[in-house]
Design a protein around this motif. Structure first.
Motif, PDB file in Angstrom:
ATOM      1  N   ASP A 633      -1.885   5.979   8.785  1.00 52.07           N
ATOM      2  CA  ASP A 633      -1.018   5.079   8.037  1.00 52.07           C
ATOM      3  C   ASP A 633      -1.883   4.309   7.042  1.00 52.07           C
ATOM      4  O   ASP A 633      -2.995   3.887   7.367  1.00 52.07           O
ATOM      5  CB  ASP A 633      -0.330   4.081   8.977  1.00 52.07           C
ATOM      6  CG  ASP A 633       0.624   4.750   9.952  1.00 52.07           C
ATOM      7  OD1 ASP A 633       0.903   5.936   9.758  1.00 52.07           O
ATOM      8  OD2 ASP A 633       1.077   4.079  10.895  1.00 52.07           O
ATOM      9  N   GLY A 634      -1.360   4.140   5.836  1.00 50.69           N
ATOM     10  CA  GLY A 634      -2.149   3.419   4.856  1.00 50.69           C
ATOM     11  C   GLY A 634      -1.533   3.408   3.479  1.00 50.69           C
ATOM     12  O   GLY A 634      -0.348   3.727   3.307  1.00 50.69           O
ATOM     13  N   THR A 635      -2.361   3.084   2.496  1.00 50.22           N
ATOM     14  CA  THR A 635      -1.931   2.999   1.104  1.00 50.22           C
ATOM     15  C   THR A 635      -2.759   3.955   0.261  1.00 50.22           C
ATOM     16  O   THR A 635      -3.985   4.023   0.415  1.00 50.22           O
ATOM     17  CB  THR A 635      -2.111   1.572   0.554  1.00 50.22           C
ATOM     18  OG1 THR A 635      -1.377   0.666   1.364  1.00 50.22           O
ATOM     19  CG2 THR A 635      -1.619   1.469  -0.886  1.00 50.22           C
ATOM     20  N   VAL A 656      -6.761   7.484   0.895  1.00 43.90           N
ATOM     21  CA  VAL A 656      -5.750   6.693   1.606  1.00 43.90           C
ATOM     22  C   VAL A 656      -6.482   5.624   2.406  1.00 43.90           C
ATOM     23  O   VAL A 656      -7.195   5.921   3.365  1.00 43.90           O
ATOM     24  CB  VAL A 656      -4.905   7.577   2.549  1.00 43.90           C
ATOM     25  CG1 VAL A 656      -3.904   6.718   3.318  1.00 43.90           C
ATOM     26  CG2 VAL A 656      -4.191   8.660   1.762  1.00 43.90           C
ATOM     27  N   THR A 657      -6.322   4.376   1.994  1.00 44.11           N
ATOM     28  CA  THR A 657      -6.963   3.262   2.681  1.00 44.11           C
ATOM     29  C   THR A 657      -6.109   2.848   3.869  1.00 44.11           C
ATOM     30  O   THR A 657      -4.904   2.603   3.704  1.00 44.11           O
ATOM     31  CB  THR A 657      -7.139   2.065   1.735  1.00 44.11           C
ATOM     32  OG1 THR A 657      -7.928   2.482   0.607  1.00 44.11           O
ATOM     33  CG2 THR A 657      -7.818   0.905   2.441  1.00 44.11           C
ATOM     34  N   PRO A 658      -6.697   2.807   5.068  1.00 42.93           N
ATOM     35  CA  PRO A 658      -5.890   2.458   6.241  1.00 42.93           C
ATOM     36  C   PRO A 658      -5.354   1.039   6.151  1.00 42.93           C
ATOM     37  O   PRO A 658      -5.966   0.166   5.530  1.00 42.93           O
ATOM     38  CB  PRO A 658      -6.872   2.632   7.398  1.00 42.93           C
ATOM     39  CG  PRO A 658      -8.225   2.530   6.799  1.00 42.93           C
ATOM     40  CD  PRO A 658      -8.105   3.070   5.406  1.00 42.93           C
ATOM     41  N   LEU A 659      -4.201   0.850   6.768  1.00 39.42           N
ATOM     42  CA  LEU A 659      -3.620  -0.485   6.802  1.00 39.42           C
ATOM     43  C   LEU A 659      -4.543  -1.404   7.585  1.00 39.42           C
ATOM     44  O   LEU A 659      -5.130  -1.012   8.594  1.00 39.42           O
ATOM     45  CB  LEU A 659      -2.239  -0.452   7.457  1.00 39.42           C
ATOM     46  CG  LEU A 659      -1.164   0.361   6.716  1.00 39.42           C
ATOM     47  CD1 LEU A 659       0.125   0.384   7.536  1.00 39.42           C
ATOM     48  CD2 LEU A 659      -0.899  -0.220   5.342  1.00 39.42           C
ATOM     49  N   ALA A 660      -4.656  -2.638   7.128  1.00 42.03           N
ATOM     50  CA  ALA A 660      -5.523  -3.598   7.808  1.00 42.03           C
ATOM     51  C   ALA A 660      -4.997  -3.874   9.208  1.00 42.03           C
ATOM     52  O   ALA A 660      -3.781  -3.999   9.420  1.00 42.03           O
ATOM     53  CB  ALA A 660      -5.595  -4.895   7.002  1.00 42.03           C
ATOM     54  N   ALA A 661      -5.908  -3.935  10.173  1.00 41.13           N
ATOM     55  CA  ALA A 661      -5.492  -4.235  11.542  1.00 41.13           C
ATOM     56  C   ALA A 661      -4.953  -5.661  11.607  1.00 41.13           C
ATOM     57  O   ALA A 661      -5.472  -6.568  10.944  1.00 41.13           O
ATOM     58  CB  ALA A 661      -6.679  -4.074  12.484  1.00 41.13           C
ATOM     59  N   PRO A 662      -3.899  -5.902  12.404  1.00 38.95           N
ATOM     60  CA  PRO A 662      -3.322  -7.255  12.487  1.00 38.95           C
ATOM     61  C   PRO A 662      -4.320  -8.212  13.119  1.00 38.95           C
ATOM     62  O   PRO A 662      -5.110  -7.838  13.997  1.00 38.95           O
ATOM     63  CB  PRO A 662      -2.100  -7.059  13.389  1.00 38.95           C
ATOM     64  CG  PRO A 662      -2.394  -5.824  14.177  1.00 38.95           C
ATOM     65  CD  PRO A 662      -3.196  -4.955  13.266  1.00 38.95           C
ATOM     66  N   THR A 663      -4.298  -9.449  12.625  1.00 39.03           N
ATOM     67  CA  THR A 663      -5.158 -10.471  13.214  1.00 39.03           C
ATOM     68  C   THR A 663      -4.637 -10.825  14.593  1.00 39.03           C
ATOM     69  O   THR A 663      -3.514 -10.477  14.978  1.00 39.03           O
ATOM     70  CB  THR A 663      -5.167 -11.732  12.340  1.00 39.03           C
ATOM     71  OG1 THR A 663      -3.832 -12.282  12.328  1.00 39.03           O
ATOM     72  CG2 THR A 663      -5.584 -11.397  10.919  1.00 39.03           C
TER      73      THR A 663
END
Length: 667
Positions: A633-635, A656-663
């Motif tokens: 998943d990503g952008t 494809v840059t992965p979505l940032a992990a949630p804090t």
């Protein structure tokens, strides 16, 4: 007989046709694109004519250029081989209009049998059983979906034009019908210029058996027995044999008569093949699939068991001769098996490969035949079909033929281009293949086990030693090298001597690597064949061949390989060997081209959010489509290609840059 024949094809089939022309004393004319100027078929022909640039549309698929070449060379006839324009009715008519004999069936027969929908209707009228499926031509997507639902999944989507498995899609999930129809139309349009589709009932665990027919212009039609073509991958034949272990004499005769009736139904003349789908549990329930109105890739196995030269009989029939023998005169003696050697890498999902043939050894000898278009220095690209050669073995019985073919493939060396020879050897040793329990799904079911297997230790040792030699090659200072002083095993006559190289492996006892010619032995182990293809000037790349398989090595640290070993050669610095792994360098999320080819579809743009496994791009090479999917998943932060872009192997296509992990707080 003709004086001069133009061969409107390339590669191994052109070489094969030229061989028979030479034996019959007929002058051969080769044609070539700029990519094939130094190809083997050009060298072996009596004369050759340039067609045009490398793309097939500007050369091998240009009827005007082929006819002009025939006029320039004084040819009286054109042999189309298979592929390209071999089943093109318009080309057959153009040859006739130009006063040339088309060495194949009448144009009307090509046209009729080339339309799978009309072909099924025609043969059914002659009481040939057919596979249940859709009826009518020019069906819309909605009509195809409705027909598939009426038949019930699983169903097979097939282009009405063409063959060779191009554009075929097996659909087991009804929800995927629309997507698969679109993909099938796209591939059919690209391969045949016609995206008309039909849908047929899928028969689980079927066998693919075809009958070779031969007809003259005087009303005589006979069959030459069957070929078993059930070993397939993605609907493409991999291994073929004659005869089939499934058929008894009664079934063989019945299928042969059905094939003869199919040939009569379209007024066939020449050599052709009628293909049947056969339930393994009930061979008598065979059904007509299609007719190939040309010589087949697998025709050598029929030649070996019948003793006939099919190309010769194509020529004789085209000259107006009658068949000099009847059905009662045809006998099948012994057994023959053929394997297709292709430029593809099983370790990377059978992706097309390419490169320069740096060293070549093709097996011949007792019971072994190789049909090939290769020579040392051949450039294998992505413009044409990936098949490079065919290795065929004959024996008095099936076990002998299989054993000879496995040995012949082990002795096949095509260095510089990854091929499927190791996979073919594994397939031929599969228990179900050995026993004859075949079906068209066997390869796909067991593909992981057929492509698995570790790399022998001696391969790493050889790679390390060869890189060491590349770092300090003999004569690097430009001075003369005494061949008697080089530990290569070279001698003026007789067998080369074994030379030994002591090797220390970290954590293991020292071992001795012995080399003689193209054989390598580690310690007291059995000798195996290993060949160096090339090493970069800095020793960074080495290609080693063992038992039909080519392994490519890069320096560890410069390439993220799937495996790496460090070797200590006595009295020298440590050297490393890293086996080339799956593509995917260039940074996290970078998507690289898995093979040289052309981008045909781009489904995303920079800034789009995608999910893991989502289809992003389609790359086509050697008439095959390969879907590039999102790794996570990503952008999409970068998209560097567009439809029509030509790409090299490992070229970055998108990132494809992965979505940032949630804090922790967001969680």
């Amino acid at each position: 007989m003709f004086d001069t024949v133009l061969v409107a094809n390339r590669g191994e089939i052109a070489v094969r046709v030229i061989r028979t022309l030479r034996r019959l004393g007929v002058r051969s004319v080769a044609v070539f694109s700029d990519a094939d100027a130094d190809a083997r078929h050009v060298v072996e022909a009596d004369t050759a004519v340039r067609l045009g640039p490398a793309p097939a549309a500007d050369s091998y698929l240009s009827a005007d250029r082929l006819l002009a070449a025939a006029r320039r060379s004084g040819a009286q006839a054109v042999h189309p081989g298979y592929g390209f324009l071999a089943e093109n009715a318009a080309f057959a008519r153009a040859c006739a209009d130009a006063g040339l004999v088309f060495i194949g069936p009448p144009a009307d027969a090509i046209e009729l049998m080339g339309d799978k929908i009309r072909a099924k209707e025609t043969v059914a009228a002659h009481r040939v059983p057919i596979v249940p499926g859709s009826s009518g031509s020019g069906l819309t997507d909605d009509q195809l979906i409705a027909a598939a639902r009426q038949i019930g999944t699983p169903v097979l989507l097939k282009p009405s034009a063409g063959g060779g498995g191009k554009g075929m899609r097996l659909v087991r999930d009804e929800a995927l019908l629309a997507e698969e129809i679109a993909a099938a139309r796209r591939e059919a349009r690209g391969s045949f210029g016609d995206d008309t589709l039909l849908v047929e009932r899928w028969i689980d665990r079927p066998r693919h058996i075809e009958i070779q027919v031969l007809a003259d212009a005087h009303g005589h039609v006979i069959h030459l027995g069957e070929r078993e073509c059930s070993l397939q991958r993605r609907h493409q034949k991999v291994v073929e044999e004659a005869p089939s272990v499934l058929l008894d004499e009664a079934t063989r005769a019945a299928m042969g008569e059905a094939a003869v009736q199919a040939a009569r139904s379209c007024g066939y003349v020449g050599a052709g093949t009628v293909e049947f789908i056969v339930p393994g549990a009930d061979p008598g329930a065979y059904c007509f699939m299609e007719m190939n109105t040309r010589l087949q890739v697998e025709h050598p196995v029929t030649e070996l068991v019948t003793g006939l030269d099919l190309v010769e009989w194509q020529l004789r029939v085209a000259c107006g001769e009658e068949l000099s023998f009847g059905q009662a005169d045809v006998t099948l003696t012994g057994h023959a098996v053929e394997a297709r050697v292709c430029a593809e890498d099983p370790a990377r999902g059978f992706l097309p490969s390419g490169g320069t043939v740096l060293a070549l050894r093709e097996p011949q000898g007792d019971g072994v035949r190789t049909d090939s278009g290769l020579s040392q220095g051949t450039e294998v690209g992505s413009l044409y079909d990936p098949m490079l050669s065919k290795v065929v073995a004959y024996g008095p019985d099936r076990p002998t033929a299989l054993r000879r073919l496995r040995a012949a493939l082990a002795d096949t060396v095509i260095l510089g281009v990854a091929t499927n020879t190791g996979f073919l050897r594994a397939l031929l040793a599969h228990p179900d293949v050995v026993s004859g329990a075949l079906d068209t799904g066997l390869v796909e079911r067991d593909v992981e086990s057929l492509t698995a297997g570790g790399v022998p230790e001696e391969v790493y040792v050889a790679a390390a030693l060869l890189r060491q030699a590349a770092l300090a090659p003999a004569g690097a200072d430009g001075g003369w090298v005494d061949p008697f002083s080089v530990p290569s095993g070279w001698r003026m006559g007789g067998e080369p001597a074994w030379t030994t190289h002591p090797v220390r492996v970290a954590g293991l006892d020292p071992v001795v690597l012995a080399v003689r010619g193209d054989q390598v032995r580690v310690g007291d182990g059995p000798p195996v064949r290993a060949r160096l293809a090339a090493a970069d000037a800095d020793g960074g790349r080495v290609v080693v061949h063992v038992d039909g398989v080519t392994h490519v090595f890069h320096r560890a640290g410069e390439w993220l390989g799937r495996d790496a070993r460090t070797w200590q050669v006595l009295d020298h610095d440590p050297v490393e060997a890293a086996l080339l792994g799956a593509a995917g360098g260039g940074g996290t999320g970078a998507l690289t081209a898995p093979m040289p080819g052309t981008v045909t579809v781009v489904k995303v743009a920079a800034g789009d959010e995608v999910t893991a496994g989502q289809s992003l791009l389609v790359v086509e090479a050697m008439k095959m489509e390969h879907v590039i999917t999102a790794p996570h998943d990503g952008t999409v932060t970068t998209i560097d290609v567009r439809p029509g872009s030509t790409v090299a192997m490992d070229q970055v296509l998108a990132v494809v840059t992965p979505l940032a992990a949630p804090t922790e707080e967001e969680s």
